[in-house]
Write an enzyme that holds these catalytic residues in place. Structure first.
Site, short mmCIF file in Angstrom:
data_model
loop_
_atom_site.label_atom_id
_atom_site.label_comp_id
_atom_site.label_asym_id
_atom_site.label_seq_id
_atom_site.Cartn_x
_atom_site.Cartn_y
_atom_site.Cartn_z
N SER A 16 0.81 -1.22 0.00
CA SER A 16 0.00 0.00 0.00
C SER A 16 0.84 1.27 0.00
CB SER A 16 -0.92 0.01 1.23
OG SER A 16 -1.63 1.23 1.29
N LYS A 67 -13.85 -4.83 1.15
CA LYS A 67 -14.73 -3.68 0.89
C LYS A 67 -16.21 -4.03 0.96
CE LYS A 67 -11.48 -1.04 -1.96
NZ LYS A 67 -11.30 -0.31 -3.25
N ASP A 102 -13.51 5.88 -3.37
CA ASP A 102 -13.04 5.57 -4.72
C ASP A 102 -13.85 6.37 -5.74
OD1 ASP A 102 -11.10 3.74 -3.91
OD2 ASP A 102 -12.50 2.06 -3.98
N ALA A 130 -13.37 -1.86 -9.02
CA ALA A 130 -13.02 -0.49 -9.43
C ALA A 130 -14.03 0.03 -10.45
CB ALA A 130 -11.62 -0.46 -10.02
N ASN A 149 -16.80 -5.32 -21.03
CA ASN A 149 -15.99 -6.26 -20.27
C ASN A 149 -15.75 -7.52 -21.09
OD1 ASN A 149 -14.74 -6.96 -17.63
ND2 ASN A 149 -16.24 -8.62 -17.66
#
Length: 273
Positions: A16, A67, A102, A130, A149
């Protein structure tokens, strides 16, 4: 004076870049604060969040794979609830408040580069975590959002989730839809990991054009092949470090109620890239 403690939970967290970025903010503002990392076992995330609250930790960032797990342990704001993921927890309330910065990071990255999202047509490549944050953010501002995608069904599923309460027209499809969408688009976001490990791009150069604003969520390397290709045709380019920076900036502001020292945080982040 009590030292303030903020941190990050994830597994793994050794890579990180949040610690130097946040520590630079504390130094710049003369705050008695520290930013530490925690790597709980994936089965222990609930105990970790409860333990952080019991210990008086002021705030936590949350990264993979927690998350979604943390969403049910906090009081999420509307955007985090819609996205279905929390990456920032503020322990100043009970229950603690959860945010998804985000999404705000995406918005501020475009704002910082003087790119207005209002009334635009956007394409998002990817359908993972994301991409969810990106798609929900763009759908609140753009006219249209198309999710492309490799697995078309995942793009269509994400588009359906976003479409539920979005003013924008939101569609999904396979990567084979890019030739129809990108040449007409104003905004292009790569929310996949393509370009991180190898010098590859998810979008052919021939589809790019000078009226595009291109954000690549990949930040290592900072200048991906997609961004180099976009720059070569005169497009506006935004590297992934800006998105990383501004999600941290917004988290800092939630925790402290103070304006973040953006320049100091940016310098520290880029020094570690």
């Amino acid at each position: 004076m009590t030292m303030h403690v903020f941190g990050l939970i994830g597994n793994p967290v050794g890579h990180s870049l949040s610690p130097p970025m946040h520590e630079a903010a504390y130094d710049e503002l003369g705050m008695d604060a520290r930013y530490v990392t925690f790597e709980p076992d994936p089965d222990d995330v609930e105990a970790a969040v409860e333990g952080a609250a019991a210990l008086g930790i002021d705030g936590l960032n949350v990264t993979i794979p927690f998350k979604r797990d943390v969403l049910g342990l906090v009081d999420p704001d509307d955007l985090a609830a819609r996205i279905g993921a929390v990456n920032t927890v503020d322990f100043s309330t009970s229950p603690p408040r959860g945010y998804n910065t985000d999404a705000a990071g995406v918005r501020r990255a475009f704002d910082h580069h003087d790119v207005s999202l209002a009334g635009t047509d956007a394409v998002v490549v990817g359908a993972g975590g994301a991409a969810r944050a990106v798609a929900f953010t763009l759908a609140d501002a753009c006219d249209t959002v198309h999710v492309a995608n490799r697995t078309a069904a995942k793009a269509e599923s994400l588009a359906a989730d976003v479409r539920e309460d979005a003013a924008a027209t939101v569609t999904g499809g396979g990567l084979d839809t890019l030739p129809d969408r990108v040449p007409e688009a104003d905004i292009l976001v790569n929310a996949t990991s393509v370009g991180m490990e190898e010098d590859e791009t998810p979008v052919r150069t021939a589809l790019l054009h000078g009226d595009l604003a291109v954000l690549d969520a990949v930040y290592a390397p900072v200048q991906t092949r997609l961004l180099r290709d976009a720059a070569s045709v005169g497009a506006t380019t935004i590297d992934g470090a800006w998105m990383l920076l501004f999600q941290g900036v917004v988290a800092f502001e939630h925790w402290t109620g103070r304006d973040a020292p953006v320049d100091a945080m940016n310098a520290a982040l880029r020094a570690h890239l």
